[in-house]
Enzyme design. Structure first.
Site: not given
Length: 291
Positions: A67, A230, A263
């Site tokens: 991320s 995602d 995610h």
């Protein structure tokens, strides 16, 4: 990253010897007039990499990020010389990186985000979330979203080209000078580092693409139109650097799509974790830094 760490340890990596964590403070971001906390993190990361390199027989290090960690890692690498990168870094694995920001971050500034918690009013979190500099770093970028309308109200609309006006209109004018003085420089020069890179992302999950605020404006939650991604990061952001990097890097860029992983589950799902471990093991044996 606990599940991934356990999987790497099962393959022989040892915490504190050949695998190291490099957590950053989400409240801060690098760039012009960066805080001591952000600057210290970058200095400490360089020192950690050099220690890991020396303690593992001068073997170059693998950086594996998730991320926002991917943006931190790229910013860090772009500050280092070609000679330093090629001596100390063997590979950069960027997982679920929001290269071009997210529409979800606009919701954070407009009406807060409870991260799926059903009994929390997102508006109660808004002030605290606005205070985190990293959320400004995650706002959609014009390079990725162009003039696509991302937020609407009864009177106006906003694209990634209108972020300063958006911050004013949602009641956060103090964020405008911070955004304008620091964030464009962080997101407008996403050139690749001088080392091999693997980009891992996922798609096939409904992800906020447009937020429509009605009569009550930003004091209530929006009607959300979803697109691909995602679940947190939009697909065009996850793929935001691919065309440019392919042209510049050629065979040094590997791209892997783990379809259907969110995610967060991309780091916990057994199949996804196994794939990430396989990527690590396919590279020459190095110490690993997780960010």
């Amino acid at each position: 990253m606990a599940v991934l760490i356990e999987a790497l340890e099962a393959e022989g990596y040892v915490d504190g010897e050949s695998i190291f964590g490099a957590p950053y403070d989400f409240r801060y971001a690098p760039g012009k007039h960066a805080s001591h906390v952000a600057s210290s993190f970058l200095r400490d990361l360089k020192g950690l990499i050099e220690i890991a390199y020396m303690n593992n027989g001068k073997q170059p290090v693998i950086i594996l990020s998730h991320s926002l960690g991917g943006l931190w890692a790229l910013h860090f690498l772009r500050q280092q010389s070609l000679t330093w990168q090629q001596e100390y870094i063997g590979h950069f694995i960027a997982v679920s990186t929001p290269w071009g920001g997210t529409v979800q971050s606009m919701k954070i500034f407009a009406s807060g985000y409870a991260e799926g918690a059903p009994f929390i009013n997102p508006l109660l979190l808004r002030a605290e979330q606005r205070s985190s500099e990293s959320n400004l770093w995650l706002l959609p970028t014009p390079a990725t979203f162009d003039k696509q309308v991302l937020v609407t109200t009864e009177r106006d609309s906003y694209s990634a080209c209108d972020i300063s006006r958006f911050l004013e209109d949602v009641g956060y004018p103090e964020g405008v000078p911070l955004y304008e003085s620091r964030i464009p420089a962080l997101v407008e020069s996403l050139n690749p580092p001088f080392i091999p890179v693997t980009i891992v992302y996922s798609d096939g999950i409904d992800t906020p693409l447009m937020l429509a605020y009605g009569r009550k404006g930003f004091e209530h939650q929006p009607l959300v139109t979803y697109g691909d991604g995602d679940g947190t990061v939009n697909l065009q952001s996850l793929m935001g650097v691919l065309n440019r990097w392919k042209a510049l890097q050629g065979e040094d860029l590997e791209v892997i799509n783990l379809h259907g992983k969110t995610h967060s589950t991309i780091l916990t799902d057994k199949q996804a974790v196994n794939t990430l471990v396989e990527i690590v093991l396919s590279k020459p044996r190095h110490a690993e830094i997780l960010s």
